[in-house]
Write an enzyme that holds these catalytic residues in place. Structure first.
Site, PDB file in Angstrom:
ATOM      1  N   GLU A 245       0.839  -1.196   0.000  1.00 32.21           N
ATOM      2  CA  GLU A 245       0.000   0.000   0.000  1.00 32.21           C
ATOM      3  C   GLU A 245       0.877   1.250   0.000  1.00 32.21           C
ATOM      4  OE1 GLU A 245      -3.066  -2.232   3.131  1.00 32.21           O
ATOM      5  OE2 GLU A 245      -2.270  -0.246   3.585  1.00 32.21           O
ATOM      6  N   LYS A 247       2.186   4.691   1.498  1.00 29.51           N
ATOM      7  CA  LYS A 247       2.258   5.335   2.808  1.00 29.51           C
ATOM      8  C   LYS A 247       1.931   6.811   2.605  1.00 29.51           C
ATOM      9  CE  LYS A 247       4.955   5.976   6.961  1.00 29.51           C
ATOM     10  NZ  LYS A 247       4.325   7.284   7.191  1.00 29.51           N
ATOM     11  N   ARG A 252      -2.723  10.289  10.858  1.00 22.69           N
ATOM     12  CA  ARG A 252      -3.384   9.021  11.166  1.00 22.69           C
ATOM     13  C   ARG A 252      -4.710   9.312  11.858  1.00 22.69           C
ATOM     14  NH1 ARG A 252      -0.787   3.969  12.433  1.00 22.69           N
ATOM     15  NH2 ARG A 252      -2.334   2.313  12.189  1.00 22.69           N
ATOM     16  N   GLU A 295      -5.886   7.271   7.173  1.00 21.10           N
ATOM     17  CA  GLU A 295      -5.041   8.457   7.154  1.00 21.10           C
ATOM     18  C   GLU A 295      -5.816   9.571   6.461  1.00 21.10           C
ATOM     19  OE1 GLU A 295      -0.681   9.851   7.462  1.00 21.10           O
ATOM     20  OE2 GLU A 295      -1.647   8.006   8.113  1.00 21.10           O
ATOM     21  N   LYS A 430       7.280  -0.288   6.977  1.00 19.34           N
ATOM     22  CA  LYS A 430       7.136   0.934   6.179  1.00 19.34           C
ATOM     23  C   LYS A 430       8.460   1.252   5.499  1.00 19.34           C
ATOM     24  CE  LYS A 430       7.796   3.994  10.213  1.00 19.34           C
ATOM     25  NZ  LYS A 430       7.182   5.076  11.023  1.00 19.34           N
TER      26      LYS A 430
END
Length: 560
Positions: A245, A247, A252, A295, A430
């Site tokens: 995915e 970032k 958040r 997010e 991440k």
């Protein structure tokens, strides 16, 4: 049952803070909690966890550094010029209170746990800083210096004494003869360590059900730099596929919806519904009760593209968001996880199942399902595994594509991963390949030069050392816009601890993200390190000082 006095709570908290041995801490807590009756047990556990009210309770005291300091200076009679350096030296308002408050002897009416809670409730209900300050003053006036220490710690939300909520959970588990994981699970579901304590005492933990509108801690990801690390970790877990995915460069957010009510919570677990009313409105229209993880980003609906974080900053810190601002800075919530749906808690379900349920929901803008691509692990050749001259690593290409879309990098998640609130593990990784950055706390500011001579534009900043002590690692003056500096100048002027003329010590509450070229040893800073060529990347109003990077992080980068 005899009255339970606040002084006993304060002595217990102090005793816990005076030992570094976990078993001794647990013994002190058990000795204190076991004799309490049910109503006092509830209050005591909440106090020990650092708050007067449950996490699920929306009430806040709204007593900040300035109000508490004004009260302490008045009651102690300390010279204000001496107060600032004392705060800097001790680093904790509670410790300052113990040091400067007079001992007035035995009070006519000792403070009990119940009367302390009544005082906190009165402060929470009061309107205006003047009324809150008066109530706090009268409360501390009845207290010994040690009691004053913990009154101040509770009103400012800063216990910092080697006692975390996890320790209270472990003590309750030992007292009830159950696994600590059972207590942790119920406390997470209810958002109330006091009610959890009562259920543990009476063997009712299995009866607990998810209670919405108290934010869960967010699951965190571990940073990696090389795609080979991702492939190696996947193989170690015998994973055949991974979710890849983008970032996102936003804030958040956790979204709760039940019945007609919809609320949004930030990474710091604070309510931020008022900042994103269009997101809350779309959430409220859904025909389900649920909790989303996602997010919130500045977003262009025209081309479906996320915008830079600097655009979103105009929304942050606002008490109200006008229609004009919503039009100027449109936002979307990129929803990437589903934690609860129509009475079913999904935290212990695999991510693949949560993704399937999320995919089945019908969302409308500004709720956007974050694209999530399952990729075979064997298709992600690690660096050096192929023939010479082969195409770049697939993750490299995906990373570059994410950056082209205006996003920070990639998130890589294992399909079988459970949702672990507040924990950072290898199930979520991440990938960010920007310059090295740290989240740091501003401790001092200086007036700028030239066109910025009327602005507090030069920031000295620190990381967290042992025991939460702030240790300076550098100073930066570039990176923020003039508008941001003007806004922060007014904040720092209102939150100055001591004014030296050109420079000011300020309340250590502002977190900024700084980039730098390298870290070198330095005798100038108490931390022993200095950042070389630091520059401010952005303000981080979504983070608290306790979320800043640590001295260990600095040391690891310097030595690595």
């Amino acid at each position: 049952m005899p009255l339970s006095f606040f002084a006993d709570f304060a002595r217990t908290a102090d005793a816990v803070g005076m030992t570094t041995k976990r078993l001794e801490k647990l013994a002190v807590l058990a000795s204190y909690l076991s004799p309490l009756d049910d109503s006092d047990l509830i209050i005591a556990c909440r106090f020990l966890a650092g708050r007067p009210f449950p996490a699920s309770d929306e009430r806040t005291l709204n007593v900040g550094f300035s109000v508490a300091s004004t009260v302490l200076i008045e009651l102690s009679g300390i010279d204000p010029a001496e107060y600032g350096p004392l705060v800097v030296r001790l680093g904790d308002l509670g410790d300052v209170a113990t040091d400067i408050l007079p001992n007035r002897g035995e009070p006519d009416e000792p403070i009990t746990l119940r009367s302390a809670l009544n005082a906190f409730e009165a402060i929470a209900s009061a309107r205006g800083t003047g009324q809150k300050a008066l109530l706090l003053r009268n409360f501390i006036l009845r207290a010994s210096p040690l009691e004053g220490k913990y009154i101040v710690k509770l009103v400012t939300g800063d216990m910092r004494m080697g006692l975390k909520e996890s320790l209270v959970e472990e003590a309750l588990a030992r007292m009830a003869g159950v696994r600590v994981e059972e207590v942790q699970w119920v406390n997470m579901l209810l958002g109330d360590i006091g009610e959890t304590a009562l259920m543990a005492r009476h063997g009712r933990l299995p009866e607990a059900r998810m209670r919405l509108f108290h934010p869960l801690k967010f699951m965190l990801a571990t940073p990696v730099e090389k795609p080979s690390e991702i492939v190696t970790e996947a193989r170690n877990r015998d994973e055949t596929r991974l979710y890849i995915e983008d970032k996102y460069d936003g804030v958040r957010a956790q979204l709760h919806k039940e019945g007609d009510r919809a609320d949004i919570y930030s990474r710091t677990l604070d309510p931020v519904t008022h900042r994103f009313p269009e997101v809350a409105q779309a959430l409220a229209s859904l025909p389900h009760d649920l909790i989303f993880d996602g997010e919130i980003v500045a977003y262009s609906q025209t081309d479906g593209r996320c915008l830079q974080f600097t655009a979103l900053q105009k929304r942050l810190g606002r008490k109200t968001v006008s229609d004009d601002l919503m039009a100027e800075v449109p936002v979307a919530c990129m929803v990437f996880d589903l934690l609860y749906l129509d009475g079913v808690t999904l935290l212990e379900r695999p991510l693949s199942h949560r993704k399937e349920l999320l995919a089945s929901l019908d969302l409308s803008y500004p709720l956007v399902k974050a694209p999530s691509e399952p990729v075979p692990v064997e298709g992600l050749k690690a660096e050096g595994e192929g023939d010479e001259g082969e195409e770049p690593h697939l993750l490299d290409a995906m990373f570059d594509a994410a950056r082209e879309r205006g996003n920070e990098g990639l998130m890589v998640k294992t399909p079988g991963s459970l949702y672990s609130p507040g924990k950072r593990g290898k199930a979520w990784l991440k990938v960010k390949r920007a310059l090295a950055t740290l989240d740091v706390v501003v401790t001092a500011v200086e007036w700028g030069h030239g066109k910025r001579r009327s602005m507090l534009s030069d920031y000295t900043f620190a990381v967290l050392g042992p025991g939460g002590q702030l240790l300076n690692v550098g100073k930066a003056y570039s990176g923020l816009t003039d508008a941001e500096i003007i806004e922060m100048t007014e904040w720092f002027k209102a939150h100055t601890i001591r004014d030296f003329g050109r420079a000011r010590l300020v309340e250590p509450a502002v977190v900024i993200e700084v980039a730098f070229d390298k870290i070198q040893s330095s005798a100038r800073h108490k931390s022993g390190y200095a950042l070389r060529f630091p520059r401010i990347v952005r303000l981080r109003p979504d983070k608290r000082p306790q979320d800043a990077n640590t001295l260990d992080d600095v040391r690891a980068i310097a030595e690595g």
